[in-house]
Design an enzyme around this catalytic site. Structure first.
Site, mmCIF file in Angstrom:
data_model
loop_
_atom_site.group_PDB
_atom_site.id
_atom_site.type_symbol
_atom_site.label_atom_id
_atom_site.label_comp_id
_atom_site.label_asym_id
_atom_site.label_seq_id
_atom_site.Cartn_x
_atom_site.Cartn_y
_atom_site.Cartn_z
ATOM 1 N N CYS A 45 0.728 -1.388 -0.074
ATOM 2 C CA CYS A 45 0.094 0.048 -0.208
ATOM 3 C C CYS A 45 1.066 1.328 -0.220
ATOM 4 O O CYS A 45 1.517 1.546 1.136
ATOM 5 C CB CYS A 45 -0.874 -0.090 1.209
ATOM 6 S SG CYS A 45 -1.863 1.392 1.583
ATOM 7 N N CYS B 190 0.104 3.677 2.565
ATOM 8 C CA CYS B 190 0.419 3.099 3.766
ATOM 9 C C CYS B 190 1.995 3.689 4.369
ATOM 10 O O CYS B 190 2.560 3.957 5.212
ATOM 11 C CB CYS B 190 0.448 1.777 4.086
ATOM 12 S SG CYS B 190 -1.386 1.218 3.928
#
Length: 99
Positions: free
Chosen positions: A27, A30
């Protein structure tokens, strides 16, 4: 930040204030949020900061209703009281979590 799993989650977050970052290695947002979380951890030593890898702990992510990541929750005494979803700067995350 310590990684949590289903076995140690309750024990680690039951007392005091904890911030839990639900994330995944693939991600992009993230990975962008990681330094923000590290800075928050330094700025707020009174708060316990943790990470949960949603790929490894899908049951835990489901228990919190995580549908988008990164998803950051503030827990007081083990109960979720605030959350922030997505990448943001430190001030925005801090405000959203009431830190």
């Amino acid at each position: 930040m310590e990684n949590l799993n289903l076995e140690n989650f309750e024990e680690k977050t039951a007392n005091g204030v904890a911030v839990v970052d639900f994330w995944a290695s693939w991600c992009g947002p993230c990975r962008m949020l990681a330094p923000v979380m590290e800075e928050l951890e330094k700025k707020h030593p009174e708060v316990a900061f943790y990470k949960v890898n949603v790929d490894e702990e899908s049951d835990l992510a489901a228990a919190f209703g995580v549908q988008s990541i990164p998803a950051v929750f503030r827990l007081d005494g083990g109960k979720a009281v605030a959350r922030h979803v997505g990448y943001a700067d430190i001030a925005t995350v801090e405000r959203a979590l009431g830190l």
